[in-house]
Structure formats: structure tokens, C-alpha cells
Design a protein around this motif. Sequence first.
Motif, PDB file in Angstrom:
ATOM      1  N   LEU A 274      10.936   4.432  -6.957  1.00 27.31           N
ATOM      2  CA  LEU A 274      10.304   4.952  -5.758  1.00 27.31           C
ATOM      3  C   LEU A 274       9.184   4.014  -5.330  1.00 27.31           C
ATOM      4  O   LEU A 274       8.542   3.381  -6.179  1.00 27.31           O
ATOM      5  CB  LEU A 274       9.723   6.352  -5.999  1.00 27.31           C
ATOM      6  CG  LEU A 274      10.703   7.505  -6.201  1.00 27.31           C
ATOM      7  CD1 LEU A 274       9.937   8.793  -6.460  1.00 27.31           C
ATOM      8  CD2 LEU A 274      11.623   7.661  -4.994  1.00 27.31           C
ATOM      9  N   ARG A 275       8.944   3.972  -4.041  1.00 23.12           N
ATOM     10  CA  ARG A 275       7.878   3.134  -3.493  1.00 23.12           C
ATOM     11  C   ARG A 275       7.176   3.891  -2.374  1.00 23.12           C
ATOM     12  O   ARG A 275       7.819   4.494  -1.531  1.00 23.12           O
ATOM     13  CB  ARG A 275       8.441   1.817  -2.962  1.00 23.12           C
ATOM     14  CG  ARG A 275       7.407   0.832  -2.447  1.00 23.12           C
ATOM     15  CD  ARG A 275       8.071  -0.479  -2.025  1.00 23.12           C
ATOM     16  NE  ARG A 275       7.077  -1.467  -1.632  1.00 23.12           N
ATOM     17  CZ  ARG A 275       6.594  -1.596  -0.395  1.00 23.12           C
ATOM     18  NH1 ARG A 275       7.021  -0.771   0.558  1.00 23.12           N
ATOM     19  NH2 ARG A 275       5.693  -2.529  -0.126  1.00 23.12           N
ATOM     20  N   GLY A 276       5.848   3.877  -2.396  1.00 23.77           N
ATOM     21  CA  GLY A 276       5.101   4.540  -1.341  1.00 23.77           C
ATOM     22  C   GLY A 276       3.716   4.913  -1.819  1.00 23.77           C
ATOM     23  O   GLY A 276       3.304   4.590  -2.932  1.00 23.77           O
ATOM     24  N   GLU A 277       2.972   5.589  -0.962  1.00 27.27           N
ATOM     25  CA  GLU A 277       1.638   6.049  -1.336  1.00 27.27           C
ATOM     26  C   GLU A 277       1.750   7.303  -2.203  1.00 27.27           C
ATOM     27  O   GLU A 277       2.684   8.094  -2.056  1.00 27.27           O
ATOM     28  CB  GLU A 277       0.792   6.308  -0.094  1.00 27.27           C
ATOM     29  CG  GLU A 277       0.524   5.044   0.711  1.00 27.27           C
ATOM     30  CD  GLU A 277      -0.527   5.248   1.795  1.00 27.27           C
ATOM     31  OE1 GLU A 277      -1.123   6.354   1.848  1.00 27.27           O
ATOM     32  OE2 GLU A 277      -0.759   4.298   2.580  1.00 27.27           O
ATOM     33  N   VAL A 297       7.799   3.475 -10.487  1.00 22.09           N
ATOM     34  CA  VAL A 297       7.110   3.756  -9.234  1.00 22.09           C
ATOM     35  C   VAL A 297       6.243   2.571  -8.829  1.00 22.09           C
ATOM     36  O   VAL A 297       5.511   2.012  -9.655  1.00 22.09           O
ATOM     37  CB  VAL A 297       6.229   5.017  -9.363  1.00 22.09           C
ATOM     38  CG1 VAL A 297       5.491   5.294  -8.065  1.00 22.09           C
ATOM     39  CG2 VAL A 297       7.079   6.217  -9.769  1.00 22.09           C
ATOM     40  N   GLU A 298       6.345   2.207  -7.557  1.00 23.22           N
ATOM     41  CA  GLU A 298       5.469   1.190  -6.973  1.00 23.22           C
ATOM     42  C   GLU A 298       4.579   1.869  -5.943  1.00 23.22           C
ATOM     43  O   GLU A 298       5.058   2.358  -4.921  1.00 23.22           O
ATOM     44  CB  GLU A 298       6.289   0.079  -6.318  1.00 23.22           C
ATOM     45  CG  GLU A 298       5.449  -1.053  -5.753  1.00 23.22           C
ATOM     46  CD  GLU A 298       6.298  -2.141  -5.123  1.00 23.22           C
ATOM     47  OE1 GLU A 298       6.042  -2.482  -3.951  1.00 23.22           O
ATOM     48  OE2 GLU A 298       7.223  -2.644  -5.804  1.00 23.22           O
ATOM     49  N   LEU A 299       3.278   1.915  -6.246  1.00 21.69           N
ATOM     50  CA  LEU A 299       2.321   2.555  -5.340  1.00 21.69           C
ATOM     51  C   LEU A 299       1.796   1.543  -4.333  1.00 21.69           C
ATOM     52  O   LEU A 299       1.438   0.414  -4.698  1.00 21.69           O
ATOM     53  CB  LEU A 299       1.153   3.141  -6.135  1.00 21.69           C
ATOM     54  CG  LEU A 299       1.493   4.288  -7.096  1.00 21.69           C
ATOM     55  CD1 LEU A 299       0.239   4.743  -7.827  1.00 21.69           C
ATOM     56  CD2 LEU A 299       2.144   5.451  -6.360  1.00 21.69           C
ATOM     57  N   THR A 300       1.727   1.957  -3.072  1.00 22.28           N
ATOM     58  CA  THR A 300       1.286   1.047  -2.007  1.00 22.28           C
ATOM     59  C   THR A 300      -0.047   1.478  -1.387  1.00 22.28           C
ATOM     60  O   THR A 300      -0.440   0.943  -0.357  1.00 22.28           O
ATOM     61  CB  THR A 300       2.359   0.983  -0.902  1.00 22.28           C
ATOM     62  OG1 THR A 300       2.560   2.304  -0.365  1.00 22.28           O
ATOM     63  CG2 THR A 300       3.684   0.452  -1.448  1.00 22.28           C
ATOM     64  N   GLU A 323       3.450   0.497 -11.021  1.00 27.91           N
ATOM     65  CA  GLU A 323       2.697  -0.677 -10.593  1.00 27.91           C
ATOM     66  C   GLU A 323       1.989  -0.345  -9.298  1.00 27.91           C
ATOM     67  O   GLU A 323       2.500   0.418  -8.477  1.00 27.91           O
ATOM     68  CB  GLU A 323       3.629  -1.883 -10.375  1.00 27.91           C
ATOM     69  CG  GLU A 323       4.262  -2.423 -11.631  1.00 27.91           C
ATOM     70  CD  GLU A 323       5.069  -3.678 -11.365  1.00 27.91           C
ATOM     71  OE1 GLU A 323       4.656  -4.475 -10.490  1.00 27.91           O
ATOM     72  OE2 GLU A 323       6.125  -3.847 -12.007  1.00 27.91           O
ATOM     73  N   TRP A 324       0.814  -0.917  -9.120  1.00 28.54           N
ATOM     74  CA  TRP A 324       0.065  -0.756  -7.867  1.00 28.54           C
ATOM     75  C   TRP A 324       0.171  -2.046  -7.080  1.00 28.54           C
ATOM     76  O   TRP A 324      -0.302  -3.094  -7.519  1.00 28.54           O
ATOM     77  CB  TRP A 324      -1.391  -0.422  -8.169  1.00 28.54           C
ATOM     78  CG  TRP A 324      -2.263  -0.356  -6.940  1.00 28.54           C
ATOM     79  CD1 TRP A 324      -2.068   0.407  -5.842  1.00 28.54           C
ATOM     80  CD2 TRP A 324      -3.457  -1.107  -6.715  1.00 28.54           C
ATOM     81  NE1 TRP A 324      -3.065   0.192  -4.929  1.00 28.54           N
ATOM     82  CE2 TRP A 324      -3.933  -0.731  -5.438  1.00 28.54           C
ATOM     83  CE3 TRP A 324      -4.174  -2.049  -7.457  1.00 28.54           C
ATOM     84  CZ2 TRP A 324      -5.089  -1.275  -4.891  1.00 28.54           C
ATOM     85  CZ3 TRP A 324      -5.318  -2.588  -6.925  1.00 28.54           C
ATOM     86  CH2 TRP A 324      -5.778  -2.197  -5.642  1.00 28.54           C
TER      87      TRP A 324
END
Length: 382
Positions: A274-277, A297-300, A323-324
Motif C-alpha cells: 500500500l502507498r499513501g498518507e 506500506v509506503e507512507l507519503t 517506509e516513509w
Amino acid sequence: MRLLHTSDWHVGRTFHGRDLLAEQESVLGGLADLVVDERVDAVVVSGDLYDRAVPSAEAVAVCGRVLRRIADAGARIVITPGNHDSAPRLGAFAAFTPAGGLHLLTSMTDLHRPVVMADRHGPVALYGIPYLEPDPARAVFGDPELKGHSGVLGEAMRRIRADLADQPEGTRSVVLAHAFVVGGEACDSERTIAVGGVPHVPGKLFDGVDYAALGHLHGPQTLAEHLRYSGSPLAYSFSEARHRKSVWLVELDQGGLAGVERRELPVPRPLATLRGELAELLDDPAHEAVVNHFLSVELTDPARPLDAMRRLQKRFPHAVHMEWRPVGRIEAPRKYSEAVRGRDDEAVSCCFVEAVRGTEATPSERALLRSALAEVAGKERE
């Protein structure tokens, strides 16, 4: 004769810190059902039975139960070690295990001595090439001129073909090998086998045998009709999310290789990314479908969210990697000397906070930093 080609069990491996023994026992134990349903005569494991040279007691117990189920289902088992295994440990009781239908082909000096099975068409010779690290293999083979992985594997195949020439006419042949063959596609969960040069070996080394059951690469792959990787039975990295984990059902008739069919394996827990805030990921009902997946998860978010993993795991209990990567973030200077040049201790500390979190230190945080720096300076003067 029917063979089930498997490899890279990696019993005892974890997934981002999560224990997988229950999942491994479930999937691997299910091979016994395939043995019965497909009338399989032998199951082969082309290296990396275990994930480490000295496996845990729990991993050994799981492996023992799985092998027992396969044997009870009526198949003989042939195993050769990979680069994760310890060949001497794996083969410690190799002289006794054939009585129970388990053949451990772990010796470099005996790799040209096959396990011979028979069907109504005659004998089938199964040869096991353990993972060959170039320097030790050169010493065992007594030829210092053998160059790299290709050289030692070529010598191993030369010895196998010489033995095969002495077998009765019509003998069919299968080779188990743990190697990185040119044309294969790697993924993130494989440990490199590059030792002293290029790790790849040409597929033509396996010419002259009816089937080569390859191990090492974790994705099922067909390099030629007789030259295949079965891949690992479970996914061990998120790079394998799209793999269709499977084994090959190999059939030999009077003329040699009659056909190969894929048999897909069950997936105990799917993988997803997943990717997003953070707020969107926690609230969006569209993500409900992956709540029980292993999740990366990739936090944006522009600023690093506090306690992000704990908050993610409240909704996604199997989130194991995060990851951030904020959108548009300007990376900090690569060199420490560039980051601190011309700055006092307070500026360096604030710069560090901004680089880690993505937002500047607040006035209250700056006050805390000044207080801490002053206290340190006072102790140094004392």
C-alpha cells in the motif's frame, strides 16, 4: 515414472520477523496429497531444505514431520543441499536413510553416483549436485584450473555424463542442481552465490540429461523444456508478490521426458503493498480487502507520522514493513561533513530533526535542545 520437482523450502525462515513454521508445515505437508492424487513416485528437493546451516530444533522437527508425511504417502525422497544448507550436517546419516526411502545426495566426491529407481520401462538415474562453491570444489575435484561456478559445475556434469554412459542402455536421467543458470530471473529473497566472479552458469552444461531440476531462484521458471526452476513453495520477500508458487510434475516414459505440468500450491497468507498518507490508509474502506495480508506500506505524509507502525497494525495486524517516502522531499546531503559545515551544535541538531521527521523543530523543541546542549557543555567544563 512421475517426479515432483521442488526446491528452496527454507524451513525455519522468517518473514520480516514473523515466524513461518506453521505456514511452511501446512504447504509442504500438502505435497503428500499431491503424491497420492498424482501417483508420484519420487519427490526431489533441489537445495535449501533449511534456511540456515544450523537450523533450529523447531525447524528440524517441522522438516521431519513433512518428510514423514511424504514418505507415508508412498513417494521416495531425493534431496541435495543448497547454499543455505550445511552439506555435512544434512548428509550426516545419508548411509542409513535410504532404507526409509530418503536419499541425501550431499557429497561432492560421490555426485556421479546416482539413486537408481525403476519403472516398467527400466531404470531412472537421479544425480544430485550439491551447491558447489568454486574454491572448495576445485580442491575436491583436484583441478586448480577450473574457473568459477561454470568450471566446477561443468566438471560435475562431465562426471555425471561419464557415469551415465556406463549405465544400462535406455537409462533415463534426472539431475538435481542448485545454481544460477543464465536466463533465470532473481528476486530479493535469494542470497547471492557470487564467489570469486560471475555467479551465472550456461544452461548448455545440462545438455545430455532428460531433466534438470534446478534450485536457487525463488520464482518458477522454464529455461528449456528439460531445464526448470520450481521456485520456493512460499513467498519470502515482497518482490515475490506476483509469483504463482508451484511445483513441477515431471513424467518420464520409455523415450525420456514425456511432459511437465505445473501444480500450484496454496497461499497461506497473500502479500500486498500500500502507498499513501497514513490517515487515508487507516480510513479508506477500499483497503479492507488486504487487512489479513502480509503488508508492506509506503507512507507519503509530508511529515513522518508519530508511532506509524503501531497505528497501522491496529487496522492491518500483519503489516510487517514500512517506509516513509514523502512526496517531493529534498534529500539531505549525503556526506556528514556537508551537513554540519558552518553550523553550531543547535543548528546541527535541528537539521537532524528536520531530516528525520520532514518538519522543522518547533520553538519548544529548540528550547529543549538548547537546554540539553547547555547541560552537556556544563558537564564537559566540570
